[in-house]
Design a protein around this motif. Structure first.
Motif, PDB file in Angstrom:
ATOM      1  N   SER A 287       0.672  -1.476  -0.195  1.00  0.00           N
ATOM      2  CA  SER A 287       0.305  -0.295  -0.316  1.00  0.00           C
ATOM      3  C   SER A 287       1.094   1.412   0.091  1.00  0.00           C
ATOM      4  O   SER A 287       0.439   2.415  -1.227  1.00  0.00           O
ATOM      5  CB  SER A 287      -0.809  -0.249   1.105  1.00  0.00           C
ATOM      6  OG  SER A 287      -1.878  -1.221   1.096  1.00  0.00           O
TER       7      SER A 287
ATOM      8  N   ASN B 131       0.175   3.837  -3.673  1.00  0.00           N
ATOM      9  CA  ASN B 131       0.681   5.603  -3.182  1.00  0.00           C
ATOM     10  C   ASN B 131       1.982   6.425  -3.643  1.00  0.00           C
ATOM     11  O   ASN B 131       1.955   7.657  -3.681  1.00  0.00           O
ATOM     12  CB  ASN B 131       0.554   5.662  -1.882  1.00  0.00           C
ATOM     13  CG  ASN B 131      -1.044   4.468  -1.100  1.00  0.00           C
ATOM     14  OD1 ASN B 131      -2.208   4.182  -2.172  1.00  0.00           O
ATOM     15  ND2 ASN B 131      -0.806   4.687   0.104  1.00  0.00           N
ATOM     16  N   SER B 132       3.091   6.039  -2.748  1.00  0.00           N
ATOM     17  CA  SER B 132       4.313   6.656  -3.432  1.00  0.00           C
ATOM     18  C   SER B 132       4.487   7.167  -4.654  1.00  0.00           C
ATOM     19  O   SER B 132       4.444   7.495  -5.779  1.00  0.00           O
ATOM     20  CB  SER B 132       5.436   6.073  -2.214  1.00  0.00           C
ATOM     21  OG  SER B 132       5.339   6.341  -1.317  1.00  0.00           O
TER      22      SER B 132
ATOM     23  N   SER C 238       2.008   6.618  -7.441  1.00  0.00           N
ATOM     24  CA  SER C 238       0.912   7.309  -6.805  1.00  0.00           C
ATOM     25  C   SER C 238       1.840   8.059  -7.000  1.00  0.00           C
ATOM     26  O   SER C 238       0.879   9.858  -8.246  1.00  0.00           O
ATOM     27  CB  SER C 238      -0.493   6.494  -7.098  1.00  0.00           C
ATOM     28  OG  SER C 238      -1.810   7.785  -7.334  1.00  0.00           O
ATOM     29  N   GLU C 239       1.879   8.777  -6.404  1.00  0.00           N
ATOM     30  CA  GLU C 239       2.110  10.422  -5.798  1.00  0.00           C
ATOM     31  C   GLU C 239       3.274  10.785  -6.860  1.00  0.00           C
ATOM     32  O   GLU C 239       3.381  12.100  -7.216  1.00  0.00           O
ATOM     33  CB  GLU C 239       2.432  10.806  -4.223  1.00  0.00           C
ATOM     34  CG  GLU C 239       1.770  10.255  -2.978  1.00  0.00           C
ATOM     35  CD  GLU C 239       1.959   9.660  -2.235  1.00  0.00           C
ATOM     36  OE1 GLU C 239       2.807   9.933  -1.815  1.00  0.00           O
ATOM     37  OE2 GLU C 239       0.485   9.852  -1.109  1.00  0.00           O
TER      38      GLU C 239
ATOM     39  N   GLU D 244       0.597   6.205 -12.823  1.00  0.00           N
ATOM     40  CA  GLU D 244      -0.943   5.536 -12.961  1.00  0.00           C
ATOM     41  C   GLU D 244      -0.645   4.326 -12.217  1.00  0.00           C
ATOM     42  O   GLU D 244      -0.527   3.181 -12.846  1.00  0.00           O
ATOM     43  CB  GLU D 244      -1.625   5.422 -14.481  1.00  0.00           C
ATOM     44  CG  GLU D 244      -1.907   6.630 -14.712  1.00  0.00           C
ATOM     45  CD  GLU D 244      -2.869   6.957 -15.995  1.00  0.00           C
ATOM     46  OE1 GLU D 244      -4.133   6.089 -15.813  1.00  0.00           O
ATOM     47  OE2 GLU D 244      -2.207   7.071 -16.927  1.00  0.00           O
TER      48      GLU D 244
ATOM     49  N   PRO E 125      -4.980   2.749   3.870  1.00  0.00           N
ATOM     50  CA  PRO E 125      -4.923   3.457   3.482  1.00  0.00           C
ATOM     51  C   PRO E 125      -4.668   3.507   2.066  1.00  0.00           C
ATOM     52  O   PRO E 125      -3.294   2.679   1.814  1.00  0.00           O
ATOM     53  CB  PRO E 125      -4.841   4.782   3.998  1.00  0.00           C
ATOM     54  CG  PRO E 125      -4.116   4.345   5.419  1.00  0.00           C
ATOM     55  CD  PRO E 125      -3.316   2.715   5.207  1.00  0.00           C
ATOM     56  N   ILE E 126      -5.342   3.394   1.063  1.00  0.00           N
ATOM     57  CA  ILE E 126      -5.257   3.606  -0.224  1.00  0.00           C
ATOM     58  C   ILE E 126      -5.670   4.846  -1.488  1.00  0.00           C
ATOM     59  O   ILE E 126      -6.588   5.545  -0.835  1.00  0.00           O
ATOM     60  CB  ILE E 126      -5.709   2.296  -1.510  1.00  0.00           C
ATOM     61  CG1 ILE E 126      -5.386   1.098  -0.509  1.00  0.00           C
ATOM     62  CG2 ILE E 126      -5.550   2.784  -2.763  1.00  0.00           C
ATOM     63  CD1 ILE E 126      -3.783   0.221  -0.942  1.00  0.00           C
ATOM     64  N   ASN E 127      -4.206   5.336  -1.727  1.00  0.00           N
ATOM     65  CA  ASN E 127      -5.034   6.808  -2.591  1.00  0.00           C
ATOM     66  C   ASN E 127      -6.204   6.722  -3.403  1.00  0.00           C
ATOM     67  O   ASN E 127      -6.655   5.917  -4.429  1.00  0.00           O
ATOM     68  CB  ASN E 127      -3.768   7.413  -3.210  1.00  0.00           C
ATOM     69  CG  ASN E 127      -2.653   8.077  -2.703  1.00  0.00           C
ATOM     70  OD1 ASN E 127      -3.043   8.000  -0.901  1.00  0.00           O
ATOM     71  ND2 ASN E 127      -1.776   8.646  -2.937  1.00  0.00           N
ATOM     72  N   LYS E 128      -7.125   7.877  -3.844  1.00  0.00           N
ATOM     73  CA  LYS E 128      -8.452   7.485  -4.550  1.00  0.00           C
ATOM     74  C   LYS E 128      -7.586   7.747  -5.645  1.00  0.00           C
ATOM     75  O   LYS E 128      -8.661   7.419  -6.532  1.00  0.00           O
ATOM     76  CB  LYS E 128      -8.993   8.939  -3.732  1.00  0.00           C
ATOM     77  CG  LYS E 128      -8.826  10.628  -3.922  1.00  0.00           C
ATOM     78  CD  LYS E 128      -9.798  10.809  -4.096  1.00  0.00           C
ATOM     79  CE  LYS E 128      -9.121  12.650  -3.855  1.00  0.00           C
ATOM     80  NZ  LYS E 128      -7.883  13.264  -4.516  1.00  0.00           N
ATOM     81  N   ASP E 129      -6.005   7.813  -5.878  1.00  0.00           N
ATOM     82  CA  ASP E 129      -6.317   7.650  -7.819  1.00  0.00           C
ATOM     83  C   ASP E 129      -6.219   6.322  -8.076  1.00  0.00           C
ATOM     84  O   ASP E 129      -6.259   6.207  -9.015  1.00  0.00           O
ATOM     85  CB  ASP E 129      -5.413   9.193  -7.860  1.00  0.00           C
ATOM     86  CG  ASP E 129      -5.652  10.778  -7.790  1.00  0.00           C
ATOM     87  OD1 ASP E 129      -6.574  10.249  -7.795  1.00  0.00           O
ATOM     88  OD2 ASP E 129      -4.903  10.939  -7.380  1.00  0.00           O
ATOM     89  N   ILE E 130      -6.040   5.594  -7.192  1.00  0.00           N
ATOM     90  CA  ILE E 130      -5.768   3.903  -7.488  1.00  0.00           C
ATOM     91  C   ILE E 130      -6.353   3.360  -7.728  1.00  0.00           C
ATOM     92  O   ILE E 130      -7.840   3.619  -6.493  1.00  0.00           O
ATOM     93  CB  ILE E 130      -4.811   3.822  -5.914  1.00  0.00           C
ATOM     94  CG1 ILE E 130      -3.201   4.278  -6.030  1.00  0.00           C
ATOM     95  CG2 ILE E 130      -4.602   2.022  -6.191  1.00  0.00           C
ATOM     96  CD1 ILE E 130      -2.779   3.701  -4.921  1.00  0.00           C
TER      97      ILE E 130
END
Length: 379
Positions: free
Chosen positions: A21, A25-26, A28-29, A33, A48-53
């Motif tokens: 995770s 997340n990193s 993605s940030e 994609e 927690p998982i970023n909402k863009d994933i």
């Protein structure tokens, strides 16, 4: 770059799920994609998982009675064994392979990362013939086979993947020596979930902390054997073990039979483990083996002096130059003596604490994600 990570499950609160995770997340940030595909339950990710994933289930658990089992049913037994046993019963392998291949095509994936060697069974056939780069991210150490199947999958990964990521240099050497490989084999440490803590403990708490699943691997039965000796010399100290698992009843009975009830607490699972790191004076790792040992870098971040078995793999590399104490694996008497010595030497604990925080800085996520970005660029 568009990246697919395939993992055994996301609902479980174990180390593999946590670091997956964090890395997802990193990445993605950092502008990539990310798609997460989960073989096991993923409707309520533990971390927690970023909402863009985008999260995609590979098995529809909701359509079967198995899908309605409580998450604890997967926690108490080995998560991966449970998932793959269920998969075999439902004959889901072809469906999983087909679904991964569909994702690779529809999402136009550039790179697929198999999170743990077991996932190679699905990702290799799914990616066959497609212009997709392949990374196998190993989370066990090479000497832990868990049957011939994992050993065979490692050989396939070494031959057909563009890269193998191990968690330690020692395990990288094991892969280099133990496989016929065409892959790039690289060691990338796990990231620490906590920033380096700068607080100073005001008073001695006289608490020794251990964290992990209550399973044979973590060696809490050995730790309790050692604690019998510790308790005789240092009766005012307390051992707290944070975690849950199938060995709870066995450990509880051992504690009762050996009159350790007043000095040992089985805390159970928690979503606030930082509280226990903050309370503790010493951290102890008694594992029979590790893939890495994320709890060690967590303990370093909180400035805890550590007494750890020198098990395969992780502790020797993580604790190098930290001042903490390595004990020959499974040596109960020396584990007890090392704990007693450290308990009785406040100045030594203070000195180790400073070195621990300094060592923890190399495991911060920004340092680790740069290694992943370099790897992705190199393949």
């Amino acid at each position: 770059m568009k990246i697919l990570l395939v993992i055994g499950g996301l609902n479980n609160g174990a180390g593999t799920e946590r670091v997956c995770s964090m890395i997802a997340n990193s990445l993605s940030e950092s502008g990539h994609e990310i798609v997460l595909a989960s073989i096991g339950p993923c409707d309520t990710p533990f971390f927690p998982i970023n909402k863009d994933i985008k999260i995609i289930p590979l098995i529809d658990f909701s359509s079967s009675n198995l899908g309605r089992l409580p998450v604890s049913a997967y926690d108490i037994k080995n998560f991966y064994n449970t998932i793959f046993r269920i998969r075999n019963k439902l004959s889901d392998k072809p469906k999983i392979v087909y679904k991964i291949r569909k994702i690779l095509r529809n999402e136009r994936i550039d790179t697929v990362i198999a999170v743990d060697t077991d996932c190679i069974e699905f990702t290799l056939p799914a990616a066959f013939g497609l212009p997709v780069k392949h990374i196998c991210w190993e989370h066990f150490n090479f000497n832990v086979n868990q049957g011939k199947k994992r050993s065979k999958l490692r050989q396939r990964a070494a031959r057909y993947c563009e890269a193998i990521v191990t968690l330690t240099e020692r395990d990288k050497d094991n892969w280099l020596k133990g496989t016929i490989h065409q892959s790039q084999i690289i060691s990338i440490d796990n990231p620490c979930p906590f920033p380096v803590q700068e607080y100073i403990k005001e008073e001695d708490t006289k608490i020794v902390l251990a964290v992990g699943r209550l399973t044979s691997q973590k060696g809490f039965d050995i730790l309790l054997e050692a604690w019998i000796q510790v308790n005789q010399i240092m009766p005012d100290w307390t051992l707290k073990i944070v975690g849950e698992g199938e060995d709870r009843s066995t450990l509880t009975e051992f504690i009762r039979k050996n009159d350790l009830t007043d000095s040992v607490e089985l805390v159970g699972a928690t979503d606030n483990v930082s509280k226990y790191y903050q309370q503790a004076e010493i951290f102890c790792l008694s594992s029979r083996f590790e893939g890495f040992g994320v709890v060690l870098i967590e303990a370093l971040a909180f400035g805890l002096p550590i007494v750890s078995f020198d098990c395969d793999t992780g502790p020797a590399e993580i604790l190098k130059d930290s001042g903490s104490i390595l004990v020959p694996e499974n040596n109960i008497n020396l584990l007890a003596l090392s704990l007693i010595d450290l308990m009785g030497n406040k100045e030594q604990r203070k000195n180790i604490s400073l070195k621990s925080r300094e060592k923890a800085r190399i495991y911060q996520p920004d340092k680790i994600i740069n290694k992943w970005i370099d790897l992705l660029g190199s393949i």
